[in-house]
Design an enzyme around this catalytic site. Sequence first.
Site, PDB file in Angstrom:
ATOM      1  N   HIS A   1       0.918  -1.259   0.523  1.00  0.00           N
ATOM      2  CA  HIS A   1      -0.361  -0.061   0.212  1.00  0.00           C
ATOM      3  C   HIS A   1       1.093   1.374   0.259  1.00  0.00           C
ATOM      4  CE1 HIS A   1      -2.716   2.615   0.755  1.00  0.00           C
ATOM      5  NE2 HIS A   1      -1.979   3.232   2.060  1.00  0.00           N
ATOM      6  N   GLU A   2       2.197   1.350   0.802  1.00  0.00           N
ATOM      7  CA  GLU A   2       2.812   2.311   0.639  1.00  0.00           C
ATOM      8  C   GLU A   2       3.219   2.618   0.062  1.00  0.00           C
ATOM      9  OE1 GLU A   2       2.640   4.511   2.886  1.00  0.00           O
ATOM     10  OE2 GLU A   2       1.531   3.538   4.801  1.00  0.00           O
TER      11      GLU A   2
ATOM     12  N   HIS B   1       1.697   4.278  -3.269  1.00  0.00           N
ATOM     13  CA  HIS B   1       1.528   5.558  -2.769  1.00  0.00           C
ATOM     14  C   HIS B   1       2.869   6.982  -3.854  1.00  0.00           C
ATOM     15  CE1 HIS B   1      -1.906   6.580  -0.386  1.00  0.00           C
ATOM     16  NE2 HIS B   1      -1.071   5.795   0.541  1.00  0.00           N
TER      17      HIS B   1
ATOM     18  N   GLU C   1      -6.098   7.028  -1.194  1.00  0.00           N
ATOM     19  CA  GLU C   1      -6.085   5.584  -0.255  1.00  0.00           C
ATOM     20  C   GLU C   1      -6.128   4.752  -1.230  1.00  0.00           C
ATOM     21  OE1 GLU C   1      -4.109   5.341   2.073  1.00  0.00           O
ATOM     22  OE2 GLU C   1      -4.050   7.457   3.141  1.00  0.00           O
TER      23      GLU C   1
END
Length: 260
Positions: free
Chosen positions: A128-129, A132, A187
């Site tokens: 997920h990070e 970004h 997100e």
Amino acid sequence: MKRLLAFAAGVLMLASCSETFNATRALQGGMMAAQALSLSDEQVQAYVHQYITQLDAQSKVLPESNAYTKRLRNLTKGLVDVEGVPLNFKVYQEDQVNAFACADGSVRVYTGIMDVMTDNELLGVIGHEIGHVALKHTKKEMRTSMLTSAALEGLASASNTMATLTDSQLGAIGNAVLNAQYSKKQESQADDYGYEFLKHSGRNPWGMAMSFEKLKQVSGGSGSQASSVQKLFSSHPDTDTRIQRMTERATAEGYPRPAK
């Protein structure tokens, strides 16, 4: 981009209508907006790298011989780059349930989150990070910070010459990196990217759903770890919805759910 251009024009228009018109401040506002627009990927990566270098020096980075670092190295083996940006991983000895990734490819994982998560869950957070970074959400945060922080004024230039950051500029970038306020849409996009990143890296993408399940579990407890996760969730999409999306996707694609 249109919004930023409108902001630059708006600074001048609003200032000119004021009884206390200050031409210098109006011009500076317009220049900062123009600088934010011209901020290149290379500049963002270079400036963030300066900050991460300082943060690494100020934090307790665990050595290669440490069990936490060995675990992270084994877990991320083969995760070399994302969208052409080389990845580098380090562990911070810190009790926070947290991890973050930066535009220069730096991924920092706290011992606090490693203590409460299994390998699959931790991979979900890392995916997920990294999402970004791949989707350039960090660059957008830098642009926003330049529009709101005088400390970042003048970083971008037509010559693309990299500046050596002052302490105040490093602090402003640190705030943008560690306290980034991504939109719920961003997100969700990072969730989807993380899922694909894990899948194409040969990992089981069930880690995405499992990481959200664990964070939800931690947030229901008490103490500093619970409160930090609760704060994190306040600006994120509904956790149950995220779990359902990732669960349905992994199930539909035939991935077996790991035992842990």
